[in-house]
Design an enzyme around this catalytic site. Sequence first.
Site, PDB file in Angstrom:
ATOM      1  N   ASP A 114       0.869  -1.362   0.176  1.00 20.23           N
ATOM      2  CA  ASP A 114      -0.100   0.213   0.404  1.00 20.23           C
ATOM      3  C   ASP A 114       0.859   1.132  -0.067  1.00 20.23           C
ATOM      4  O   ASP A 114       2.028   1.834   0.706  1.00 20.23           O
ATOM      5  CB  ASP A 114      -0.784   0.352   1.466  1.00 20.23           C
ATOM      6  CG  ASP A 114      -1.926   0.962   0.591  1.00 20.23           C
ATOM      7  OD1 ASP A 114      -1.514   1.617   0.272  1.00 20.23           O
ATOM      8  OD2 ASP A 114      -3.206   0.552   2.270  1.00 20.23           O
ATOM      9  N   ARG A 128       0.050   4.816   0.101  1.00 19.77           N
ATOM     10  CA  ARG A 128      -1.305   5.861   0.153  1.00 19.77           C
ATOM     11  C   ARG A 128      -0.413   6.171   1.413  1.00 19.77           C
ATOM     12  O   ARG A 128       0.451   5.757   2.203  1.00 19.77           O
ATOM     13  CB  ARG A 128      -2.400   5.545   0.453  1.00 19.77           C
ATOM     14  CG  ARG A 128      -3.087   4.703  -0.889  1.00 19.77           C
ATOM     15  CD  ARG A 128      -4.840   4.553  -0.592  1.00 19.77           C
ATOM     16  NE  ARG A 128      -4.722   3.341   0.214  1.00 19.77           N
ATOM     17  CZ  ARG A 128      -5.684   2.379   0.458  1.00 19.77           C
ATOM     18  NH1 ARG A 128      -6.969   2.979   0.218  1.00 19.77           N
ATOM     19  NH2 ARG A 128      -5.811   1.209   1.090  1.00 19.77           N
TER      20      ARG A 128
END
Length: 360
Positions: free
Chosen positions: A292, A294
């Site tokens: 991930d 983000r």
Amino acid sequence: MSLAPSPLERLNRARADLRMGLPVVICTADTEALVIAAESLTEPRLAELRALCSRPVLALTGHRAQTLKARAYDGDVARVIIPETAGLSWIEALADPADDLRMPMKGPLQTLREGSADLHRAALRLVKSAQLLPAALIAATPQATALADTHGLTRLDATETETLETRLAPVIAARLPMRLAGMGRLHVFRPDDGGIEHYAIEVGQPDRHAPVLARLHSACFTGDVLGSLKCDCGPQLHAALTAMHDAGSGVLLYLNQEGRGIGLANKMRAYSLQDQGFDTVEANHRLGFEDDERDFRLGAELLRRLGFDVVRLLTNNPAKVAMLENGGITVSERVPLKVGLTDENAAYLATKAAKSGHLL
């Protein structure tokens, strides 16, 4: 001089240059090099870089190196020596896993173990932030700074590529009636690094002095717009808006971090790898990305900008709770959001639970 670009403005300029196939110059205390993204490299520029550097290397992430069975002596980075006989197609094959299963033998690959990898890490950070494949050609040469001055290339210090907390400035807000949420207000915020805008949608008139029902939702073109059955993003978005309407108020933060932060093009590359039998995390790793990518600190800043400091967070992802609290926002309650299970996304959701810690 106030007209000269700031370090942050040069950083964004460098991202744009890499996307267009231009080299940029990155410097450390003892090394300077021309850097170009493998994805946008051309034969003429490869030849020019080879003329300037007798031993160019291809910087890859540790995840991609593991797939290629290349030794990553620096742990998170592998510095692959490019053979004199290797052409553009050889570099592209190392950068892009699309044909890994059809042509698995790409080595043996020789990697550097001596010297610092700081410049190579900086190059990969920059290429990733441009949402390109995380692979960069590095041509170290003492002429790099002079070439930047002569040819108008963007020059960065390696430390300027490090991830900083993005500041967001309000652009405009206006009333917006919504089918699922009723009357609300859409706020547009622009980051100071020149990147894409992020949005905050107020439903009703939330009380700033009470915990607000909130949702951090990452943009998903395929799920939110096209109704993809491969994920649960569209149903989660709609369920969150409905829950806020039923609660009388709420705030939905729509963060433009498509594909867990890798961008739509790389997300489609990951989907292609999933068609070959890899799960979501495995596909990201084969591409060279983390599980991930983000940055949920953006959500914390948006909430502060809107005057909220305590939220009831609609999420199944404990990482969102932790990131918000690290950003100074109190999460008084985690509200589950279990919707959208289909035959097509059952394996995807199982992977989110098993490998990403989602509470499903």
